[in-house]
Motif scaffolding. Structure first.
Motif, PDB file in Angstrom:
ATOM      1  N   ARG A 228      34.404  41.876  26.858  1.00  0.00           N
ATOM      2  CA  ARG A 228      33.167  42.307  26.197  1.00  0.00           C
ATOM      3  C   ARG A 228      32.488  43.447  26.938  1.00  0.00           C
ATOM      4  NH1 ARG A 228      27.796  41.032  26.938  1.00  0.00           N
ATOM      5  NH2 ARG A 228      26.473  41.172  25.067  1.00  0.00           N
ATOM      6  N   ASN A 229      32.362  43.303  28.261  1.00  0.00           N
ATOM      7  CA  ASN A 229      31.619  44.298  29.036  1.00  0.00           C
ATOM      8  C   ASN A 229      32.163  44.370  30.463  1.00  0.00           C
ATOM      9  OD1 ASN A 229      29.731  46.076  30.090  1.00  0.00           O
ATOM     10  ND2 ASN A 229      28.128  44.534  30.305  1.00  0.00           N
ATOM     11  N   PRO A 230      33.351  44.941  30.661  1.00  0.00           N
ATOM     12  CA  PRO A 230      33.980  44.933  31.979  1.00  0.00           C
ATOM     13  C   PRO A 230      33.204  45.712  33.033  1.00  0.00           C
ATOM     14  CG  PRO A 230      35.187  46.367  30.469  1.00  0.00           C
ATOM     15  CD  PRO A 230      34.195  45.610  29.645  1.00  0.00           C
ATOM     16  N   LYS A 231      32.387  46.670  32.622  1.00  0.00           N
ATOM     17  CA  LYS A 231      31.663  47.480  33.605  1.00  0.00           C
ATOM     18  C   LYS A 231      30.575  46.702  34.342  1.00  0.00           C
ATOM     19  CE  LYS A 231      31.182  50.978  30.647  1.00  0.00           C
ATOM     20  NZ  LYS A 231      30.844  52.309  30.054  1.00  0.00           N
ATOM     21  N   GLN A 232      30.278  45.498  33.894  1.00  0.00           N
ATOM     22  CA  GLN A 232      29.275  44.693  34.595  1.00  0.00           C
ATOM     23  C   GLN A 232      29.803  44.174  35.929  1.00  0.00           C
ATOM     24  OE1 GLN A 232      28.675  40.446  33.049  1.00  0.00           O
ATOM     25  NE2 GLN A 232      29.855  41.356  31.364  1.00  0.00           N
ATOM     26  N   PHE A 233      31.131  44.229  36.143  1.00  0.00           N
ATOM     27  CA  PHE A 233      31.724  43.657  37.336  1.00  0.00           C
ATOM     28  C   PHE A 233      32.003  44.720  38.399  1.00  0.00           C
ATOM     29  CE2 PHE A 233      33.161  40.766  33.900  1.00  0.00           C
ATOM     30  CZ  PHE A 233      32.605  39.578  34.373  1.00  0.00           C
ATOM     31  N   ASP A 234      31.801  44.329  39.646  1.00  0.00           N
ATOM     32  CA  ASP A 234      32.202  45.145  40.797  1.00  0.00           C
ATOM     33  C   ASP A 234      33.305  44.401  41.541  1.00  0.00           C
ATOM     34  OD1 ASP A 234      32.313  47.009  42.887  1.00  0.00           O
ATOM     35  OD2 ASP A 234      30.685  46.030  43.978  1.00  0.00           O
ATOM     36  N   VAL A 235      32.951  43.343  42.276  1.00  0.00           N
ATOM     37  CA  VAL A 235      33.936  42.477  42.936  1.00  0.00           C
ATOM     38  C   VAL A 235      33.872  41.096  42.298  1.00  0.00           C
ATOM     39  CG1 VAL A 235      34.606  41.340  45.090  1.00  0.00           C
ATOM     40  CG2 VAL A 235      33.826  43.727  45.125  1.00  0.00           C
ATOM     41  N   ILE A 236      35.026  40.593  41.883  1.00  0.00           N
ATOM     42  CA  ILE A 236      35.146  39.229  41.371  1.00  0.00           C
ATOM     43  C   ILE A 236      35.908  38.427  42.414  1.00  0.00           C
ATOM     44  CG2 ILE A 236      36.195  37.745  39.621  1.00  0.00           C
ATOM     45  CD1 ILE A 236      35.904  40.042  37.623  1.00  0.00           C
ATOM     46  N   VAL A 237      35.344  37.306  42.851  1.00  0.00           N
ATOM     47  CA  VAL A 237      36.049  36.436  43.789  1.00  0.00           C
ATOM     48  C   VAL A 237      36.264  35.085  43.129  1.00  0.00           C
ATOM     49  CG1 VAL A 237      33.912  35.657  44.941  1.00  0.00           C
ATOM     50  CG2 VAL A 237      36.119  35.488  46.128  1.00  0.00           C
ATOM     51  N   THR A 238      37.488  34.582  43.228  1.00  0.00           N
ATOM     52  CA  THR A 238      37.794  33.329  42.541  1.00  0.00           C
ATOM     53  C   THR A 238      39.018  32.675  43.157  1.00  0.00           C
ATOM     54  OG1 THR A 238      38.031  32.336  40.339  1.00  0.00           O
ATOM     55  CG2 THR A 238      39.239  34.393  40.771  1.00  0.00           C
ATOM     56  N   PHE A 242      42.571  30.708  38.647  1.00  0.00           N
ATOM     57  CA  PHE A 242      41.654  31.540  37.865  1.00  0.00           C
ATOM     58  C   PHE A 242      41.908  33.017  38.133  1.00  0.00           C
ATOM     59  CE2 PHE A 242      38.329  27.875  38.154  1.00  0.00           C
ATOM     60  CZ  PHE A 242      39.044  27.152  37.208  1.00  0.00           C
ATOM     61  N   GLY A 243      42.168  33.356  39.384  1.00  0.00           N
ATOM     62  CA  GLY A 243      42.433  34.750  39.730  1.00  0.00           C
ATOM     63  C   GLY A 243      43.717  35.254  39.124  1.00  0.00           C
ATOM     64  N   ASP A 244      44.706  34.390  39.046  1.00  0.00           N
ATOM     65  CA  ASP A 244      45.975  34.751  38.420  1.00  0.00           C
ATOM     66  C   ASP A 244      45.743  35.167  36.970  1.00  0.00           C
ATOM     67  OD1 ASP A 244      48.668  35.065  37.962  1.00  0.00           O
ATOM     68  OD2 ASP A 244      49.201  32.970  38.260  1.00  0.00           O
ATOM     69  N   ILE A 245      44.955  34.393  36.266  1.00  0.00           N
ATOM     70  CA  ILE A 245      44.703  34.648  34.848  1.00  0.00           C
ATOM     71  C   ILE A 245      43.775  35.849  34.650  1.00  0.00           C
ATOM     72  CG2 ILE A 245      43.662  33.680  32.748  1.00  0.00           C
ATOM     73  CD1 ILE A 245      44.519  30.882  33.940  1.00  0.00           C
ATOM     74  N   LEU A 246      42.679  35.906  35.382  1.00  0.00           N
ATOM     75  CA  LEU A 246      41.690  36.969  35.178  1.00  0.00           C
ATOM     76  C   LEU A 246      42.222  38.342  35.570  1.00  0.00           C
ATOM     77  CD1 LEU A 246      38.380  35.255  36.350  1.00  0.00           C
ATOM     78  CD2 LEU A 246      39.190  35.623  34.007  1.00  0.00           C
ATOM     79  N   SER A 247      43.066  38.414  36.600  1.00  0.00           N
ATOM     80  CA  SER A 247      43.589  39.727  36.990  1.00  0.00           C
ATOM     81  C   SER A 247      44.548  40.266  35.937  1.00  0.00           C
ATOM     82  CB  SER A 247      44.269  39.650  38.359  1.00  0.00           C
ATOM     83  OG  SER A 247      45.293  38.686  38.367  1.00  0.00           O
ATOM     84  N   ASP A 248      45.282  39.385  35.260  1.00  0.00           N
ATOM     85  CA  ASP A 248      46.123  39.845  34.158  1.00  0.00           C
ATOM     86  C   ASP A 248      45.271  40.280  32.970  1.00  0.00           C
ATOM     87  OD1 ASP A 248      48.317  39.334  35.672  1.00  0.00           O
ATOM     88  OD2 ASP A 248      49.210  37.848  34.332  1.00  0.00           O
ATOM     89  N   THR A 249      44.169  39.577  32.735  1.00  0.00           N
ATOM     90  CA  THR A 249      43.233  40.020  31.692  1.00  0.00           C
ATOM     91  C   THR A 249      42.697  41.404  32.011  1.00  0.00           C
ATOM     92  OG1 THR A 249      42.563  37.726  31.304  1.00  0.00           O
ATOM     93  CG2 THR A 249      41.115  39.440  30.452  1.00  0.00           C
ATOM     94  N   ALA A 250      42.334  41.618  33.264  1.00  0.00           N
ATOM     95  CA  ALA A 250      41.824  42.928  33.676  1.00  0.00           C
ATOM     96  C   ALA A 250      42.862  44.018  33.487  1.00  0.00           C
ATOM     97  CB  ALA A 250      41.377  42.874  35.135  1.00  0.00           C
ATOM     98  N   SER A 251      44.143  43.679  33.674  1.00  0.00           N
ATOM     99  CA  SER A 251      45.191  44.691  33.505  1.00  0.00           C
ATOM    100  C   SER A 251      45.264  45.174  32.067  1.00  0.00           C
ATOM    101  CB  SER A 251      46.545  44.119  33.931  1.00  0.00           C
ATOM    102  OG  SER A 251      47.077  43.225  32.962  1.00  0.00           O
ATOM    103  N   MET A 252      45.041  44.286  31.120  1.00  0.00           N
ATOM    104  CA  MET A 252      45.062  44.698  29.723  1.00  0.00           C
ATOM    105  C   MET A 252      43.801  45.471  29.340  1.00  0.00           C
ATOM    106  SD  MET A 252      47.926  43.975  28.239  1.00  0.00           S
ATOM    107  CE  MET A 252      48.538  44.709  29.756  1.00  0.00           C
ATOM    108  N   VAL A 253      42.692  45.172  30.021  1.00  0.00           N
ATOM    109  CA  VAL A 253      41.469  45.936  29.794  1.00  0.00           C
ATOM    110  C   VAL A 253      41.713  47.411  30.104  1.00  0.00           C
ATOM    111  CG1 VAL A 253      39.135  46.343  30.683  1.00  0.00           C
ATOM    112  CG2 VAL A 253      39.871  44.025  30.120  1.00  0.00           C
TER     113      VAL A 253
END
Length: 356
Positions: A228-238, A242-253
């Protein structure tokens, strides 16, 4: 002249192809900057099973621990999927990460201006995206004991200790201090005790970093917000899963999983690898995108070897190649002026090193 010892694990599938191109670029930049890289190659994954009968030979662990850093491709494939779990390539990888003590997996997701149209999101949503996902890598459910599958009932356990959370949290806060000073801690504290400890520990730790803004987000909402709004994030720690899934999501972004590098760091050594897998379905066809692996090599220069100028050269060469319209097949439909093979993309980037 500085000399660095680099361990190389090419792995399976497209691993050898993409690592060869990264080495090509490393050779170009080391020559341009006046330092020497000595490479020692080791086996892990499916090829190690075929040669030694084990997914992680002892000599690989010993050799990598003696090196300054490790450049790694990818492992696994259908050929080995029916082996007992303890003999599969992925089990070797988990043991390797644990043996190396690489608890912090850094996964940047940055949008290239030239590839804004490669994302399925609108340009105004993704222009300027620059996210660092900090994933805890050697704890959590992937490593939790006990675990069981008896054919009727199966379970895994998610375990984190406070010291494990503190050390990954420190890495995230320290990275944020070098960036926009914002950390979003992602958990599932509304239903998981492990996540409640995670959240409480992050809050305690934040007192040591008063300049950094700490926010919290449940993992399901974080996945939605990344789109929805990827620019709201700077550093995500998890955590690990969860990190496995979210980093792949970020790759498609940002457009393609073939563009994202990673660094797995700890107190003993560091491993640099693309976040994508071995893609055995395209191995040997010369169509794999080597950019993520080349970027990983750049991260190795920056974070492990302190060769900032060389890392900057690699970044600039990749951007120039993309600006000039060079694309591998996965990006062929996005403003491509010339669709190139894996080897040709490596040639182009290597040739742009230190060229005006």
């Amino acid at each position: 002249m500085m000399t660095y010892n680099i361990s190389i694990i090419k792995g399976d599938g497209i691993g050898p192809e993409i690592v060869d191109e990264a080495i090509k670029v490393l050779d170009a930049v080391s020559y341009a900057c006046g330092f020497t890289l000595n490479y020692n190659e080791y086996l892990m994954g499916g090829i190690a099973i075929d040669v030694t009968g084990k997914p992680l030979p002892e000599e690989t662990v010993a050799g990598v621990l003696k090196s300054d850093a490790c450049l790694f491709g990818a492992i696994g494939g259908d050929k080995w999927d029916k082996l007992p779990r303890e003999l599969r390539p992925e089990t070797g990888l988990l043991k390797f990460r644990e043996a190396m003590g690489v608890y912090a997996n850094l996964r940047p997701a940055i949008i290239y201006d030239e590839l804004v149209n490669a994302s399925t999101l609108k340009p105004e949503v993704i222009e300027g995206v620059d996210i660092m996902v900090v994933r805890e890598l050697i704890g959590g459910i992937y490593f939790g004991q006990p675990r069981e599958n008896d054919g009727f009932k199966a379970y895994n356990t998610m375990v984190y200790t406070k010291p494990e959370i503190v050390r990954i949290g420190k890495k995230a806060f320290e990275l944020a201090m070098q960036r926009d000073k914002r950390v979003c801690s992602v958990d599932k504290a509304n239903v998981l005790e492990v996540s409640q400890l995670w959240r409480d520990t992050m809050i305690e730790l934040s007192a040591d970093y008063p300049e950094v803004e700490l926010t919290h987000m449940y993992v399901d909402n974080a996945a939605m917000q990344l789109v929805r709004n990827p620019k709201q994030f700077d550093v995500i720690v998890t955590g690990n899963i969860f990190g496995d899934i979210l980093s792949d999501t970020a790759s498609m972004v940002v457009g393609s999983i073939g563009l994202l590098p990673s660094a797995s760091t700890g107190d003993k050594t560091a491993i640099y690898e693309p976040i994508h897998g071995s893609a055995p379905d395209i191995a040997g066809q010369g169509i794999a995108n080597p950019i993520a692996t080349i970027e990983s090599a750049g991260m190795m220069l920056r974070y492990s070897l302190g060769e900032e100028a060389a890392a900057d050269m690699i970044d600039a060469a990749i951007k120039r190649a993309l600006k000039e319209g060079y694309r591998t097949k996965d990006l062929a439909s996005f403003d491509a002026k010339k669709v190139v093979t894996t080897t040709e993309m490596g040639d182009v980037i290597a040739n742009y090193i230190n060229k005006k």
